[in-house]
Design a protein around this motif. Sequence first.
Motif, short mmCIF file in Angstrom:
data_model
loop_
_atom_site.label_atom_id
_atom_site.label_comp_id
_atom_site.label_asym_id
_atom_site.label_seq_id
_atom_site.Cartn_x
_atom_site.Cartn_y
_atom_site.Cartn_z
N TYR A 135 8.77 -17.20 -11.92
CA TYR A 135 8.23 -17.73 -11.26
C TYR A 135 8.90 -19.53 -10.70
CZ TYR A 135 5.01 -13.43 -11.44
OH TYR A 135 4.70 -12.32 -10.92
N ALA A 136 8.63 -19.80 -11.17
CA ALA A 136 9.06 -21.19 -10.92
C ALA A 136 10.74 -21.07 -10.70
CB ALA A 136 9.17 -21.82 -12.17
N GLN A 137 11.54 -20.40 -10.79
CA GLN A 137 12.86 -20.38 -10.08
C GLN A 137 13.21 -19.78 -8.76
OE1 GLN A 137 14.56 -17.95 -13.76
NE2 GLN A 137 15.17 -19.65 -15.13
N LEU A 138 11.96 -18.75 -9.07
CA LEU A 138 11.75 -17.53 -7.61
C LEU A 138 11.47 -19.23 -6.56
CD1 LEU A 138 10.01 -14.84 -8.21
CD2 LEU A 138 12.44 -15.34 -7.73
N LEU A 139 10.75 -20.04 -7.00
CA LEU A 139 9.99 -20.71 -6.38
C LEU A 139 10.70 -22.15 -5.71
CD1 LEU A 139 6.11 -21.45 -7.25
CD2 LEU A 139 7.27 -20.85 -4.94
N ILE A 140 11.84 -22.48 -6.71
CA ILE A 140 12.22 -23.72 -6.56
C ILE A 140 14.32 -22.70 -5.29
CG2 ILE A 140 14.90 -24.83 -7.63
CD1 ILE A 140 12.99 -25.15 -10.07
N ARG A 141 14.22 -21.87 -5.06
CA ARG A 141 14.97 -21.05 -3.92
C ARG A 141 14.33 -21.39 -2.70
NH1 ARG A 141 16.32 -15.81 -7.36
NH2 ARG A 141 17.43 -16.52 -9.32
N GLU A 142 13.04 -21.85 -2.86
CA GLU A 142 12.59 -21.49 -1.32
C GLU A 142 13.05 -22.81 -0.95
OE1 GLU A 142 10.66 -19.96 0.66
OE2 GLU A 142 10.98 -17.97 -0.91
N LYS A 143 13.14 -23.15 0.14
CA LYS A 143 13.97 -24.01 1.13
C LYS A 143 13.20 -24.98 1.62
CE LYS A 143 18.66 -23.29 -0.74
NZ LYS A 143 19.01 -24.23 -1.73
N LYS A 144 12.12 -24.22 1.89
CA LYS A 144 11.56 -25.53 3.00
C LYS A 144 10.22 -26.24 1.80
CE LYS A 144 10.56 -21.05 5.42
NZ LYS A 144 9.58 -20.53 6.33
N LEU A 145 10.51 -26.04 0.91
CA LEU A 145 9.61 -27.04 -0.46
C LEU A 145 9.61 -28.07 -0.44
CD1 LEU A 145 8.64 -24.35 -3.48
CD2 LEU A 145 7.38 -25.05 -1.63
N ARG A 169 9.44 -33.59 -3.66
CA ARG A 169 8.99 -34.09 -5.23
C ARG A 169 8.63 -32.11 -5.55
NH1 ARG A 169 5.66 -37.22 -6.73
NH2 ARG A 169 3.19 -36.94 -7.74
N SER A 170 8.47 -31.01 -4.98
CA SER A 170 7.48 -29.81 -5.89
C SER A 170 9.19 -29.39 -6.49
CB SER A 170 6.65 -28.65 -4.08
OG SER A 170 5.54 -29.42 -3.56
N ARG A 223 10.28 -29.24 -13.80
CA ARG A 223 9.56 -29.44 -15.00
C ARG A 223 8.91 -28.39 -15.26
NH1 ARG A 223 9.82 -35.61 -15.62
NH2 ARG A 223 8.13 -34.50 -17.77
N ILE A 224 8.24 -27.21 -14.81
CA ILE A 224 7.46 -26.60 -15.50
C ILE A 224 8.77 -25.29 -16.06
CG2 ILE A 224 6.17 -24.37 -14.91
CD1 ILE A 224 5.28 -26.30 -12.29
N GLU A 225 9.67 -25.77 -15.40
CA GLU A 225 10.40 -24.51 -15.88
C GLU A 225 10.89 -25.26 -17.21
OE1 GLU A 225 15.43 -22.72 -15.21
OE2 GLU A 225 14.29 -24.01 -13.37
N ASP A 226 11.30 -26.65 -17.22
CA ASP A 226 12.09 -27.09 -19.14
C ASP A 226 10.60 -26.89 -20.10
OD1 ASP A 226 14.30 -27.43 -17.26
OD2 ASP A 226 13.55 -29.63 -16.50
N ARG A 227 9.52 -26.99 -19.05
CA ARG A 227 8.40 -27.02 -20.37
C ARG A 227 8.27 -25.48 -20.67
NH1 ARG A 227 9.55 -30.73 -20.13
NH2 ARG A 227 8.44 -33.37 -20.20
#
Length: 742
Positions: A543-553, A556-557, A563-567
Amino acid sequence: MSNFQVNLSNCDREPIHIPGQIQSHGFLIVLDRYSRVTHYSDNIYDFIPNLTNELLDCSLTDLESYIGISYQPHFLKNLIASSLDRPNFEKTNPVPVEVGGSHYLLIISRSKDLFLLEFEQATSEFDLGIQHVLGKSIAQVLSHKKIDRLLDQTAVEVKDIIEFDRVMVYQFMEDGHGVVVAESKNDDLEPWLGLHYPASDIPKQARELYKSNLTRLIANVHSIPSKISTSGFNPDPLDLSNAQLRAVSPIHIQYLKNMGVVSSFSISILCDGELWGLIACHNYTPRFIDFKSREYAKLIGQILSSALQFRTEEVDQFDKDTLKLTVAKLSKVLNGKQSVFGALSSDLDSLLKVVHSEGVLLSSANNSIRYGNTPEPPLEKVLLKWLFDNVDNDVFFHHHLAGLIPEAIGYEGVASGILFCVISREKRECLIWFRPEQIYHVNWAGNPDKPAVNEENPMLQISPRQSFEVWSQAVMGVSEQWKTEEINAANLLKQEILNAVSLQADAVKEMNDRLKEAYEEMESFSYTISHDLKNPIASIKTYAQLLIREKKLEERSQLMLQRIEDRADQMNLMINAVLDYSKVGKVKSKPVVMRMGEVIADIVSDLLIIYHEKKLTVTVDTTHDLYGDEIMLLQVFSNLIGNAVKYSQKSDPALVHVTSIMHGNDVIYSISDNGLGIAESDKDRIFELFNRMENVQDIEGSGVGLAIVKRIVEKHGGKIWVESALNKGSIFYVSLPKPFLH
């Protein structure tokens, strides 16, 4: 009569129970089970002058007629028949009879299937009146509580009653020799109190007879004994063990003559069924004591035996109770500590007092603790080896150590006596108590080591004390004897130690069972939790990887999602490490021969590719092959060599060295680096789960690798340790025992 020839070399084997003759102050008739005469003493014709009949094989009825018993018909037959169902004739004896117009006391006893009829004079040569003074004498004897006074009073009372010239209380020592411990004598006689006499004076077979015949009279050493006649149908010698008139050994007769003694009388003293000693009475003129009077005297001996046993047990009981209290004190200490060795060493004063000693050694294979007066380590080493090699009993004692071990010569003042108690033969744990020599002088009635024999007439000089002059001997190198209650105390302590060890073993077993159960539950729990956590963590990462792909974020988000993915990756790494740690306990090893040169070369080759940009030098020296589980040992060396490279990459250049040596039964590998090193405070914790040092927080790692390595090494029966200094590098050592070598 036996053809056995007696001399000084075999007097301890002289068959004194079958002398073939009797003393002359009475006569003997022997009957078989059919009441026919089988033996008689030749002197019967002296006592019954009118007797002319042949007695052998005559019937009991004829015998009564021949010897002229003035009683009702079949008197002897009825008398014997009345006691056939009893082991002896104690309740019957003595029987007053009149034979040929003279009064006798008849004493009946058995010799196997034969009946011995002994006829003695009915009265003594003097009037003892013993029955009138017996009660008073016994009261006087029992009035003393101390053993030495008890014995002194006994000698005085017996002399007053029987009026012999000398009365002694003679005690037998453990080796059979005797000593005069009390004496009452005529004023004109030399004292014998304290004199020692060798065991050969009263040989073993004589001591055995004193246990069954509690009194023994020799009325006149100058009288000629009477032979015993029998028919040719009785080839076996007549056993006179139970006879009152049994003739005296010619050796003993000559012995008494050498002393100037004409008549002797003895009363046995028994303790716990064993012969403690004798009340020995000597007279320098002939003296006859009738059977009834001898029985009264026997009663004094029995009263003394009981009193002596009671007084001895009273003293022994006090000593026993004192020693038991000391053992009980140590028992409490034993039950409160895990280590038996540690428990005993915590109260050395009580340990010393378990027995009466002056020094104690508590020893194991790796440690020795001494308390009090003990020998020096060189003798201690020799003594321990000798004891463990030669003594099978768990408790062993001796009072002359120099006689056992020549190396103990010179240590008599410390270790003449030893009491050895095994704690564990496997661990070579033991206790040894020590006693010094007890130097004392023994006064012998002549030199016991120099018997003189006259070639022409050996019987004139059969005694080693022809003149009986006092000969003094110094006894050295021998300690006080260990008492029974001391041996029992050592055995009791041994039992308490075994009980403590058993309780500890049970407690350890129970704890091990619980730990095993908890360990298995922990492994199962760790494996299950770790496995179940992987799915939600994988979902979080996705889910973290999918959200990262959203260009609208916002930026900071995006950063927070990264960081969530790294953890999530870090969590996954830790879960895999826990799974690996759990597998070490579950996986059954499959040992093979590992060519460690090739294994290490492959590991180094991979590391050089990964760290190709770094200035890295890895050198490999001697490599010894190993025998173990291929995957597990590969994991050990991959981790250790990988850590050495990883934590030294900041050095310029980074240096890693791998080598191995054979050391006794072990192969030891060392992996050294010049990296960050380990602080002294962290050394004890680096093999724990999830433990990472402060100076490596910026270097990737789970904190589980070294815990896995340690577990694998220990599973193979080896050990791992580290030498390190902060900022100077580390050396990790892995030792595997020889049994794992191919």
